[in-house]
Design a protein around this motif. Structure first.
Motif, short mmCIF file in Angstrom:
data_model
loop_
_atom_site.label_atom_id
_atom_site.label_comp_id
_atom_site.label_asym_id
_atom_site.label_seq_id
_atom_site.Cartn_x
_atom_site.Cartn_y
_atom_site.Cartn_z
N GLY A 171 51.76 100.63 53.30
CA GLY A 171 52.18 99.94 52.10
C GLY A 171 51.77 98.49 52.13
O GLY A 171 51.18 98.00 53.09
N GLY A 172 52.06 97.79 51.04
CA GLY A 172 51.72 96.40 50.91
C GLY A 172 50.37 96.19 50.25
O GLY A 172 49.58 97.13 50.08
N THR A 173 50.12 94.95 49.86
CA THR A 173 48.81 94.54 49.33
C THR A 173 48.13 93.70 50.40
O THR A 173 48.61 92.62 50.75
N ILE A 174 47.03 94.21 50.93
CA ILE A 174 46.41 93.60 52.10
C ILE A 174 44.96 93.25 51.79
O ILE A 174 44.18 94.10 51.35
N ASN A 175 44.61 91.99 52.01
CA ASN A 175 43.24 91.52 51.93
C ASN A 175 42.82 91.05 53.32
O ASN A 175 43.46 90.16 53.88
N ALA A 176 41.77 91.66 53.87
CA ALA A 176 41.33 91.34 55.23
C ALA A 176 39.83 91.06 55.21
O ALA A 176 39.04 91.93 54.82
N SER A 177 39.43 89.85 55.60
CA SER A 177 38.01 89.49 55.53
C SER A 177 37.58 88.70 56.75
O SER A 177 38.34 87.92 57.32
N GLY A 201 49.61 101.67 49.98
CA GLY A 201 49.33 100.28 49.73
C GLY A 201 48.01 100.07 49.01
O GLY A 201 47.31 101.02 48.66
N THR A 202 47.65 98.80 48.84
CA THR A 202 46.37 98.41 48.25
C THR A 202 45.63 97.58 49.29
O THR A 202 46.10 96.50 49.67
N VAL A 203 44.51 98.07 49.75
CA VAL A 203 43.79 97.44 50.85
C VAL A 203 42.39 97.04 50.41
O VAL A 203 41.63 97.88 49.91
N THR A 204 42.06 95.77 50.59
CA THR A 204 40.70 95.28 50.37
C THR A 204 40.22 94.68 51.68
O THR A 204 40.79 93.70 52.17
N ALA A 205 39.18 95.28 52.26
CA ALA A 205 38.67 94.83 53.55
C ALA A 205 37.18 94.55 53.42
O ALA A 205 36.43 95.38 52.89
N SER A 206 36.74 93.38 53.89
CA SER A 206 35.34 92.99 53.72
C SER A 206 34.85 92.19 54.91
O SER A 206 35.64 91.58 55.66
N SER A 207 33.53 92.18 55.09
CA SER A 207 32.88 91.39 56.13
C SER A 207 31.48 91.04 55.65
O SER A 207 30.80 91.87 55.03
#
Length: 227
Positions: A171-177, A201-207
């Protein structure tokens, strides 16, 4: 009939003892801005963590290694804003099992000073992390010193460190970059041998140069990803 009575008494005693053991878990409120680094050496308690003031704090959360297997440390992030250069925002030691609950808006920024000290935003290289809750968490590993060294994963491992841990997002809204490390997974030059599972949850992961979820730049991928 007597045997049944004894069994009932024994069961009541067991349930009562179990309830007493559960009640021993403390709820600890902790402000990083006023109390400094939070170091957790004994598992089982619940920590509600915040940071007061308008500016980010450079104080961090450390769950130490060698805790008892199977015992969970519960951490609630409630308005935390951490910014560091050479330290993880949250460090989860080997064999530690942490449930991270998100409440409100939370941020962890690693403003990487040098590739020699490139850190993950949340280091869970050899531990277990479960993220849940209704709040948000923004984890960024950036290159603020033009050092070509933003090599740590946002959530995972430090530069040149293998990721063999477990990350579960419920869960949660997670932005990981990150820049050279994965958004979620291993770092630059760190193999991704662990497990990542996202079920809610809502996950946005980028690199910029690594995987959003998986391995960092110049890293091998042999772990598992379940979405």
């Amino acid at each position: 009939m007597k045997h049944k009575k004894y069994i009932a008494i024994a069961l009541t005693a067991l349930l009562t003892f179990g309830s007493a053991q559960t009640a021993l878990a403390a709820v600890i409120y902790y402000d990083l801005s006023t109390k400094g680094d939070l170091k957790i050496s004994s598992p089982g308690d619940k920590y509600v963590v915040t940071s007061s003031g308008k500016n980010p704090t450079n104080c961090t959360i450390i769950v130490e290694e060698g805790v008892e297997d199977g015992v969970v440390t519960h951490i609630v992030l409630n308005g935390v804003n951490i910014e560091t250069t050479n330290e993880n925002g949250i460090k989860i030691g080997s064999n530690a099992n942490v449930v991270l609950e998100l409440d409100g808006t939370n941020s962890i920024t690693i403003n990487t000073e040098s590739y020699d000290t490139a850190k993950a935003g949340i280091n869970v290289a050899n531990g277990k992390l479960t993220i849940k809750g209704d709040g948000s968490l923004d984890v960024k590993v950036i290159n603020g010193y033009t050092s070509d060294g933003a090599d740590g994963a946002a959530i995972g491992s430090d530069e040149d460190e293998d990721f063999t841990g477990t990350i579960i997002i419920e869960g949660g809204t997670i932005n990981a970059s990150s820049e050279y490390g994965a958004g979620i997974g291993s770092s630059y030059y760190g193999e991704m041998n662990g497990s990542i599972s996202i079920s809610g949850g809502t996950v946005t992961a980028s690199s910029d140069y690594g995987a959003g979820i998986g391995s960092g730049n110049d890293s091998e991928m042999s772990g598992t990803i379940t979405i």
